[in-house]
Design a protein around this motif. Sequence first.
Motif, PDB file in Angstrom:
ATOM      1  N   ARG A  85      -0.448  -0.537  -4.865  1.00  0.00           N
ATOM      2  CA  ARG A  85      -1.743  -1.222  -4.949  1.00  0.00           C
ATOM      3  C   ARG A  85      -1.569  -2.719  -5.209  1.00  0.00           C
ATOM      4  O   ARG A  85      -2.313  -3.534  -4.676  1.00  0.00           O
ATOM      5  CB  ARG A  85      -2.598  -0.592  -6.035  1.00  0.00           C
ATOM      6  CG  ARG A  85      -3.054   0.812  -5.694  1.00  0.00           C
ATOM      7  CD  ARG A  85      -3.885   1.394  -6.818  1.00  0.00           C
ATOM      8  NE  ARG A  85      -4.139   2.787  -6.628  1.00  0.00           N
ATOM      9  CZ  ARG A  85      -5.085   3.288  -5.844  1.00  0.00           C
ATOM     10  NH1 ARG A  85      -5.844   2.480  -5.157  1.00  0.00           N
ATOM     11  NH2 ARG A  85      -5.254   4.585  -5.742  1.00  0.00           N
ATOM     12  N   ILE A  86      -0.601  -3.067  -6.038  1.00  0.00           N
ATOM     13  CA  ILE A  86      -0.337  -4.482  -6.316  1.00  0.00           C
ATOM     14  C   ILE A  86       0.126  -5.188  -5.043  1.00  0.00           C
ATOM     15  O   ILE A  86      -0.348  -6.282  -4.718  1.00  0.00           O
ATOM     16  CB  ILE A  86       0.709  -4.635  -7.443  1.00  0.00           C
ATOM     17  CG1 ILE A  86       0.134  -4.146  -8.764  1.00  0.00           C
ATOM     18  CG2 ILE A  86       1.183  -6.082  -7.558  1.00  0.00           C
ATOM     19  CD1 ILE A  86       1.153  -4.012  -9.875  1.00  0.00           C
ATOM     20  N   GLU A  89      -2.843  -5.605  -2.704  1.00  0.00           N
ATOM     21  CA  GLU A  89      -3.749  -6.661  -3.174  1.00  0.00           C
ATOM     22  C   GLU A  89      -3.140  -8.043  -2.933  1.00  0.00           C
ATOM     23  O   GLU A  89      -3.850  -8.981  -2.561  1.00  0.00           O
ATOM     24  CB  GLU A  89      -4.075  -6.477  -4.660  1.00  0.00           C
ATOM     25  CG  GLU A  89      -5.090  -7.438  -5.194  1.00  0.00           C
ATOM     26  CD  GLU A  89      -6.463  -7.304  -4.564  1.00  0.00           C
ATOM     27  OE1 GLU A  89      -7.154  -8.340  -4.441  1.00  0.00           O
ATOM     28  OE2 GLU A  89      -6.857  -6.190  -4.178  1.00  0.00           O
ATOM     29  N   SER A 128      -5.970  -5.871  -8.614  1.00  0.00           N
ATOM     30  CA  SER A 128      -5.400  -4.602  -8.139  1.00  0.00           C
ATOM     31  C   SER A 128      -6.020  -3.419  -8.867  1.00  0.00           C
ATOM     32  O   SER A 128      -6.368  -2.412  -8.255  1.00  0.00           O
ATOM     33  CB  SER A 128      -3.884  -4.584  -8.353  1.00  0.00           C
ATOM     34  OG  SER A 128      -3.260  -5.631  -7.675  1.00  0.00           O
ATOM     35  N   ARG A 131      -9.769  -2.984  -7.848  1.00  0.00           N
ATOM     36  CA  ARG A 131      -9.901  -2.365  -6.525  1.00  0.00           C
ATOM     37  C   ARG A 131      -9.510  -0.886  -6.572  1.00  0.00           C
ATOM     38  O   ARG A 131     -10.134  -0.048  -5.927  1.00  0.00           O
ATOM     39  CB  ARG A 131      -9.050  -3.110  -5.502  1.00  0.00           C
ATOM     40  CG  ARG A 131      -9.401  -2.772  -4.070  1.00  0.00           C
ATOM     41  CD  ARG A 131      -8.644  -3.649  -3.086  1.00  0.00           C
ATOM     42  NE  ARG A 131      -8.806  -5.071  -3.299  1.00  0.00           N
ATOM     43  CZ  ARG A 131      -9.809  -5.799  -2.816  1.00  0.00           C
ATOM     44  NH1 ARG A 131     -10.762  -5.226  -2.116  1.00  0.00           N
ATOM     45  NH2 ARG A 131      -9.867  -7.090  -3.029  1.00  0.00           N
TER      46      ARG A 131
END
Length: 188
Positions: A85-86, A89, A128, A131
């Motif tokens: 996810r990081i 993002e 991150s 979201r």
Amino acid sequence: MAAKTRCFATVKALKRLNPELLCATLRKFPEYLKERRLKLPRVINEENVPYEEIRLACMSGGIPQELDDLLFLVCALGTTDGWGRIKAEARFQGLKLDFKPAGLTSADLAMKAWLHDWPRNRQLLELSYARAKIHSRSSYVYYVPMHAILPPSHHESDTISQPRTSTAAPHREPPKKQCLIRVIGRLQ
């Protein structure tokens, strides 16, 4: 992301973090380190890092909000999924994470992403996480009804009526605004 023990709550958990990244992160808060009288070694190895003092400083009530948020986000995003996810993002924000992840845990990678190109990447973990929460599954489950709950109604009172006039006493002024009122018929 499932809840888990914070990665700074115990010395054992702190020792799972890369000591160089942990100290580099804490050095971004020099006023807090000075206030807590926490001295970090210049040459860092696992033996000379004051883990117990760091744990006490992280668990104290006067921790700076940004540090508290960072530690929470490192714990929350410290998984393989969180690292994905990081990275997603960072791509979305046009940020580069051009460092080698070899030998780092997912929590270390989250800290490294925050430190990398600092202070530009300071919001990366927060975005991150936000979201991820927006797109995560909810604990609320919606079941579509199998049949109509209310029968269809075709009363003449279901239509919009003409504007109502004031029924106030003649000595009062009528309301300045008149509104349309929908009269709901009785359910049968």
